[in-house]
Design a protein around this motif. Sequence first.
Motif, short mmCIF file in Angstrom:
data_model
loop_
_atom_site.label_atom_id
_atom_site.label_comp_id
_atom_site.label_asym_id
_atom_site.label_seq_id
_atom_site.Cartn_x
_atom_site.Cartn_y
_atom_site.Cartn_z
N VAL A 122 7.24 -12.37 -0.95
CA VAL A 122 6.61 -11.18 -1.57
C VAL A 122 6.72 -9.99 -0.63
CG1 VAL A 122 4.39 -10.20 -2.29
CG2 VAL A 122 5.06 -12.48 -3.07
N ASP A 123 6.43 -10.20 0.64
CA ASP A 123 6.50 -9.12 1.63
C ASP A 123 7.92 -8.56 1.74
OD1 ASP A 123 5.23 -7.53 3.77
OD2 ASP A 123 6.56 -8.68 5.09
N ALA A 124 8.91 -9.43 1.68
CA ALA A 124 10.30 -8.99 1.79
C ALA A 124 10.78 -8.24 0.55
CB ALA A 124 11.21 -10.20 2.04
N LEU A 125 10.27 -8.60 -0.62
CA LEU A 125 10.74 -8.00 -1.87
C LEU A 125 9.98 -6.74 -2.28
CD1 LEU A 125 11.20 -11.28 -3.91
CD2 LEU A 125 13.02 -9.82 -2.99
N ALA A 126 8.72 -6.64 -1.88
CA ALA A 126 7.86 -5.55 -2.34
C ALA A 126 8.17 -4.24 -1.62
CB ALA A 126 6.40 -5.91 -2.10
N ASP A 127 8.06 -3.15 -2.36
CA ASP A 127 8.10 -1.84 -1.72
C ASP A 127 6.73 -1.54 -1.10
OD1 ASP A 127 10.81 -0.74 -2.28
OD2 ASP A 127 10.20 -1.21 -4.33
N ARG A 128 5.68 -2.02 -1.75
CA ARG A 128 4.31 -1.92 -1.26
C ARG A 128 3.54 -3.12 -1.81
NH1 ARG A 128 6.53 2.32 -2.84
NH2 ARG A 128 5.97 2.02 -5.01
N TRP A 129 2.57 -3.62 -1.05
CA TRP A 129 1.70 -4.66 -1.57
C TRP A 129 0.42 -4.70 -0.78
CZ3 TRP A 129 0.09 -9.48 0.52
CH2 TRP A 129 0.64 -9.83 1.76
N GLY A 130 -0.60 -5.32 -1.35
CA GLY A 130 -1.87 -5.45 -0.67
C GLY A 130 -2.86 -6.21 -1.54
N THR A 131 -4.12 -6.17 -1.12
CA THR A 131 -5.19 -6.82 -1.87
C THR A 131 -6.34 -5.86 -2.04
OG1 THR A 131 -6.26 -7.70 0.11
CG2 THR A 131 -4.62 -9.10 -0.95
#
Length: 155
Positions: A122-131
């Motif tokens: 997920v970290d490698a594919l996402a432009d941005r992510w979080g919770t």
Amino acid sequence: MKSETPLDNPRSHTSVLTATPKGAAIGRRIARRQLAAWRVNLTATEAYYAALLVVGELAANAITHGRVPGRGFELHLCLTTTVRRGTTLRIEVSDCRGDRLLPVLPVRLTPNSQSGRGLTLVDALADRWGTIPRHPNGKTVWVELDLPAGGTDAA
């Protein structure tokens, strides 16, 4: 004639699913069908396949690490076009485990590890992510993927 998604006007879909492997599989199918309905370019974009992988990993995490007996998880997909970012697909998976708000990326994986790669992907594919916390007792893991120009054929 093709029309464009209005600026700052998202198209969205939300489903509540059982926190089981079958629920996760249904979530992946829903995502595939919704992306097709929004005419996200199904044949040429890495973002399409990244989106399906992200949905699968987040759904698997929700049923494995975020499961509360008798409670499901929620899948929310949102396609938005803005002047600043272009077209963005936002994927949200919400579960009922607020005590595990911050997912942790594994520090080190061994080649034979059977699990632990989901958030790394997920970290490698996402432009941005979080919770973000979800009231009253849960969390939402969100991922944003910027679609390339021409990544959608608006209906």
